[in-house]
Motif scaffolding. Structure first.
Motif, short mmCIF file in Angstrom:
data_model
loop_
_atom_site.label_atom_id
_atom_site.label_comp_id
_atom_site.label_asym_id
_atom_site.label_seq_id
_atom_site.Cartn_x
_atom_site.Cartn_y
_atom_site.Cartn_z
N VAL A 82 -6.07 -0.43 6.74
CA VAL A 82 -5.62 -1.20 5.57
C VAL A 82 -6.07 -2.67 5.68
O VAL A 82 -6.55 -3.26 4.71
CB VAL A 82 -4.09 -1.10 5.40
N TRP A 134 0.85 -1.18 0.00
CA TRP A 134 0.00 0.00 0.00
C TRP A 134 0.89 1.24 0.00
O TRP A 134 1.75 1.41 0.86
CB TRP A 134 -0.90 0.00 1.23
N ARG A 135 0.68 2.11 -0.96
CA ARG A 135 1.49 3.31 -1.10
C ARG A 135 1.41 4.19 0.14
O ARG A 135 2.37 4.83 0.54
CB ARG A 135 1.03 4.09 -2.33
N GLU A 188 -8.50 -4.73 3.18
CA GLU A 188 -8.08 -6.00 2.57
C GLU A 188 -9.10 -7.10 2.86
O GLU A 188 -9.36 -7.94 2.00
CB GLU A 188 -6.70 -6.41 3.09
#
Length: 157
Positions: A150, A130-131, A154
């Motif tokens: 995150v 993830w950036r 996901e």
């Protein structure tokens, strides 16, 4: 892998999430601030759970004990594979044999152990791809909320 999932197997993986610092003399990655995260994943490498972030200098086993992971694994009779950093955690946490020149069944055991543990590495790679986490510029106290968001995204995907 389907048979591992049916047996209630989980993979434990610890890692650092580094915080970017925009300074003139930017320190190397070993000197950067960051948080120590622990992830549990299923045998397919999908994220199940992420721990609270601890300071990056905390050892993996200390962080796992702080979060009560070895005790929870033993209490629920869950099979858990981890790397050599978790030596002495609990008999329920399976770790490879130590040493470089292993022979016979110990060497085969470590090879099989590495194959299973590699699936847990996929969970950490999923998190770090993830950036947002690669370009993190916030306080280390906010890492927990970002990582949990995150993981929730996901799991929803």
């Amino acid at each position: 892998m389907a048979d591992l999932a049916a047996q209630g197997v989980q993979l434990l993986r610890g890692g650092r999430v580094l915080v970017r610092e925009e300074l003139v003399g930017q320190p190397s990655s070993s000197e950067r601030q960051g948080g120590r995260e622990h992830l549990r994943s299923d045998p397919a490498g999908r994220l199940i759970w992420a721990s609270d972030a601890l300071p990056g200098a905390v050892h993996d086993l200390t962080a796992a004990r702080t979060h009560g992971i070895p005790a929870a694994v033993a209490a629920n009779a869950i099979k858990c594979w981890a790397d050599k950093a978790y030596q002495g955690a609990d008999p329920a946490v399976r770790v490879p044999f130590r040493g470089k020149n292993l022979r016979g069944w110990r060497r085969r055991h470590n090879l099989d152990h590495a194959k299973i543990r590699g699936l847990g590495g996929r969970a950490m790679a999923t998190l770090k791809c993830w950036r947002l986490l690669r370009k993190l510029r916030c306080s280390t106290t906010r890492i927990t909320a970002i990582v949990r968001a995150v993981v929730a995204l996901e799991l929803a995907a």
